[in-house]
Design an enzyme around this catalytic site. Structure first.
Site, PDB file in Angstrom:
ATOM      1  N   ARG A 162      -9.713  -0.566  -7.633  1.00 37.27           N
ATOM      2  CA  ARG A 162      -8.396  -0.709  -8.271  1.00 37.27           C
ATOM      3  C   ARG A 162      -7.380  -1.338  -7.303  1.00 37.27           C
ATOM      4  O   ARG A 162      -6.219  -0.934  -7.248  1.00 37.27           O
ATOM      5  CB  ARG A 162      -7.867   0.650  -8.756  1.00 37.27           C
ATOM      6  N   SER A 237      -6.471   5.433 -17.459  1.00 35.52           N
ATOM      7  CA  SER A 237      -6.375   6.406 -16.366  1.00 35.52           C
ATOM      8  C   SER A 237      -4.980   6.351 -15.767  1.00 35.52           C
ATOM      9  O   SER A 237      -4.539   5.285 -15.341  1.00 35.52           O
ATOM     10  CB  SER A 237      -7.375   6.068 -15.265  1.00 35.52           C
ATOM     11  N   GLU A 333      -2.153   5.500 -10.837  1.00 38.51           N
ATOM     12  CA  GLU A 333      -2.823   4.203 -10.911  1.00 38.51           C
ATOM     13  C   GLU A 333      -1.922   3.202 -11.641  1.00 38.51           C
ATOM     14  O   GLU A 333      -1.951   2.023 -11.375  1.00 38.51           O
ATOM     15  CB  GLU A 333      -4.148   4.367 -11.674  1.00 38.51           C
TER      16      GLU A 333
END
Ligand code: EPU
Length: 337
Positions: A162, A237, A333
């Site tokens: 990520r 997420s 995130e």
């Protein structure tokens, strides 16, 4: 390329947060983008792609540039592989389905991820054992201030979990305008080692899956536990899966025998944040219209009229509970504005 003022962004972010943009301009080509960038200082613009990885907590007192340039082209093709170029404004999932339906392999595990193609490299989107970087060749981007066009090759992007250069060293400096992928035409590298895919394929009674079957399995898995942003606002997420020292993990494992983990290296282990949140008693927890999803605790949801601040407050509560119980700090995130 009309400019609209005081436009609600509710339909432009997958959390469905109702904040306003002071000014909103839709960009349909690289020329339009350059033209608009010339008119504004960098700090006056807010770049918006699919709006699928952001939490908007207040009105945007800037000019929102909605990057919506479309197009998919085949750049090179041989017997085994093809290079496909896709413009930033294409919807990621529609692009994945285009590749699958045209017989290309490589992106099938990334089906149904919300967002646009242009923002996919920024956080190196990933799911079910595959990350964008695995098929990424290069992307073109424009510097927001100098308007220079730069080609970024795989190694320039510094992809990680990520993570990319566009989120770190070059944060807010470039706008990606197109991305190239190298996909297979035959001898596809099918990735089914991720447990849930195998069991879904056997449920579907598929023995020798191709990209199409894998995409179907991924779609079925995601639909079974991830909320559809069209029905319940969310950004996938909300937190990253934390990476913790192996020693700390051993201590946790001695108390919580069934805690899942993925080895990162000799000294580090990744732990699913969803498990930590669930075992902090927060799965399905709700405060007004802000909630922790019932089927996947890593996803925060907007049941209708939650404000960005409501979701943010809930996320802070989740972080606090997980820290108190496990001594682990969860990092968001999604980008919070
Ligand atoms: N788990 C729980 N409770 C929960 C959620 C998960 O105990 O409420 C456990 C599961 O049982 C499993 C483990 O946690 O043992 C991992 O769960 P899952 O396979 O659902 O994956 P994840 O780690 O929660 C990551 C990505 C997802 C991606 C899936 C599948 C991150 C932050 N998230 O989630 O990505 O779809 O793996 O590859 O890495 C996204 O980024 O928006 C996203 C959805």
């Amino acid at each position: 390329m009309d400019a609209q003022t005081n436009l609600s962004l509710k339909n432009f972010n997958t959390f469905g947060i109702d904040v306003k943009a002071k000014q909103f301009i839709e960009i349909q080509s690289v020329d339009e983008l350059k033209h608009v960038l010339k008119r504004f200082y960098t700090e006056e613009i807010f770049v918006l792609g699919g709006g699928s990885n952001m939490l908007l907590t207040k009105d945007i007192e800037k000019t929102v540039l909605y990057i919506n340039n479309k197009g998919i082209s085949i750049i090179e093709e041989n017997k085994n592989e093809s290079i496909i170029e896709v413009q930033s404004g294409e919807n990621w999932h529609e692009f994945v389905m285009w590749t699958v339906n045209n017989g290309y392999g490589g992106l099938e595990n990334l089906a149904l991820i919300p967002g646009h193609v242009g923002t996919a490299p920024v956080q190196n989107i990933g799911a079910y054992g595959v990350e964008l970087k695995d098929t990424f060749v290069s992307c073109r981007a424009i510097h927001r201030q100098t308007l220079d066009e730069k080609l970024f090759h795989l190694e320039d992007c510094k992809f990680g979990y990520r993570q990319s250069v566009f989120k770190s060293l070059l944060k807010d400096q470039y706008i990606i305008t197109s991305v190239r992928f190298k996909l297979t035409n035959q001898n596809h590298k099918i990735q089914t080692e991720y447990g849930a895919i195998k069991s879904e394929l056997s449920k579907m009674q598929v023995g020798d899956p191709g990209p199409e079957e894998v995409a179907k399995a991924v779609i079925a898995i995601r639909q079974s536990k991830l909320p559809d942003p069209k029905e319940i606002g969310n950004s996938g997420s909300f937190f990253k899966n934390p990476v913790i020292p192996t020693n700390q993990f051993k201590d946790l494992k001695s108390v919580y025998e069934d805690i899942p983990s993925y080895n990162i290296d000799e000294n580090h282990v990744k732990v699913p944040a969803g498990w930590l949140i669930e075992h902090s008693g927060l799965k399905g927890y709700r405060e007004g219209d802000a909630g922790v999803h019932k089927k996947q605790a890593l996803v925060l949801v907007n049941y209708g009229n939650a404000s960005g601040q409501d979701i943010l407050n809930l996320s802070v509560k989740v972080q606090g509970k997980v820290r108190d119980k496990f001594g682990i700090s969860l990092e968001a995130e999604v980008n919070i504005f």
